[in-house]
Design an enzyme around this catalytic site. Structure first.
Site, mmCIF file in Angstrom:
data_model
loop_
_atom_site.group_PDB
_atom_site.id
_atom_site.type_symbol
_atom_site.label_atom_id
_atom_site.label_comp_id
_atom_site.label_asym_id
_atom_site.label_seq_id
_atom_site.Cartn_x
_atom_site.Cartn_y
_atom_site.Cartn_z
ATOM 1 N N HIS A 8 0.827 -1.211 0.000
ATOM 2 C CA HIS A 8 0.000 0.000 0.000
ATOM 3 C C HIS A 8 0.858 1.257 0.000
ATOM 4 O O HIS A 8 2.048 1.231 0.342
ATOM 5 C CB HIS A 8 -0.912 0.003 1.229
ATOM 6 C CG HIS A 8 -0.146 0.002 2.522
ATOM 7 N ND1 HIS A 8 0.433 1.143 3.052
ATOM 8 C CD2 HIS A 8 0.164 -1.004 3.370
ATOM 9 C CE1 HIS A 8 1.048 0.839 4.171
ATOM 10 N NE2 HIS A 8 0.910 -0.457 4.394
ATOM 11 N N GLU A 83 -2.552 -7.204 7.133
ATOM 12 C CA GLU A 83 -1.253 -7.154 7.816
ATOM 13 C C GLU A 83 -1.255 -8.022 9.068
ATOM 14 O O GLU A 83 -2.315 -8.307 9.636
ATOM 15 C CB GLU A 83 -0.931 -5.696 8.177
ATOM 16 C CG GLU A 83 0.414 -5.463 8.834
ATOM 17 C CD GLU A 83 1.603 -5.851 7.975
ATOM 18 O OE1 GLU A 83 1.777 -7.052 7.693
ATOM 19 O OE2 GLU A 83 2.387 -4.948 7.606
#
Length: 192
Positions: A8, A83
Site C-alpha cells: 500500500h 497485515e
C-alpha cells in the site's frame, strides 16, 4: 500467470515509524499520489493486469481502488491478505516496544516465526491465513493479478518461499510503499 504483490501507499504512521499492524490507518496525500504513479507506471509498462485483490485495511483498499480506477478493474477484497496483528505493540515505534516490552520483545525477536507479541499473531499464524488466500487467487484466476497488501505480508511470504530466516526478512525483503514483488502463480497452485 504472474502475481504482483504491491505494498500500500504511505500513511502518516509510516512517516512516524509507528507499527500499524491491524490498526486501520488511511493513506496520506503522498500515499494517494504513490498509488496514482504506480497505476501510471504499470499502464505505461504494459503489465496487462486482469484482476486486483486487496486486503480490507483502509490503506490497502484505498491503494487498490486508485489503481483499479486507472485500469478499469474493480478490486476484490480477499480475506487473509491483511497485515500481521502485532497486538499491544501497534501504535508504538520499535524503539518504544524494546523499552516497554523488553522480555516479550526479546522472546519474539529470537523466534518471530512461532512466537507472537502480546495479543498478536506470529509470522507462522500469518502464513496459515495467507497461503490459503494465495492458493485461492492462483486457482481462480488465469491472467496476471495485482495483490495489494502490506509489508510484513510480503516479507513473510518471501521468507517462506525462499526458505530464508524469518529474523532476516526486513534485511532481505523490505518493500517500500507502493513497491512491487513479482511471483509466479504456479508457486500457489494445488498439485495432484
Amino acid at each position: 500467470m504472474t502475481l504482483y504483490l504491491v505494498r500500500h501507499g504511505e500513511t502518516d504512521w509510516n512517516i512516524a515509524s509507528k507499527i500499524q499492524g491491524q490498526t486501520d490507518i488511511a493513506l496520506n496525500e503522498k500515499g494517494r499520489r504513490q498509488a496514482e504513479e504506480f497505476a501510471a507506471r504499470i499502464i505505461q509498462e504494459h503489465y496487462q493486469i486482469e484482476g486486483i485483490y486487496t486486503s480490507f485495511k483502509q490503506r490497502a483498499l484505498e491503494t487498490s481502488k486508485i489503481i483499479g480506477a486507472a485500469l478499469g478493474i474493480e478490486p476484490k477484497v480477499q480475506p487473509g491478505l491483511e497485515e500481521i496483528c502485532l497486538g499491544k505493540w501497534e501504535g508504538h515505534t520499535w524503539k518504544q516496544v524494546k523499552e516497554l516490552f523488553g522480555e516479550e520483545y526479546r522472546i519474539w525477536h529470537d523466534n518471530r516465526r512461532y512466537e507472537a507479541p502480546p495479543e498478536g499473531e506470529s509470522y507462522q499464524q500469518l502464513l496459515d491465513r495467507l497461503l490459503p488466500a494465495m492458493h485461492e487467487i492462483a486457482e481462480k484466476e488465469t491472467g496476471n493479478v495485482l495483490i495489494v497488501t502490506h509489508s510484513a505480508v510480503i516479507m513473510t511470504l518471501m521468507s517462506y518461499i525462499y526458505d530464508t530466516p524469518f529474523e532476516d526478512m526486513a534485511k532481505n525483503y523490505k518493500t517500500g510503499n507502493a513497491g512491487i514483488v513479482e511471483l509466479n502463480a504456479e508457486l500457489f497452485k494445488k498439485r495432484g
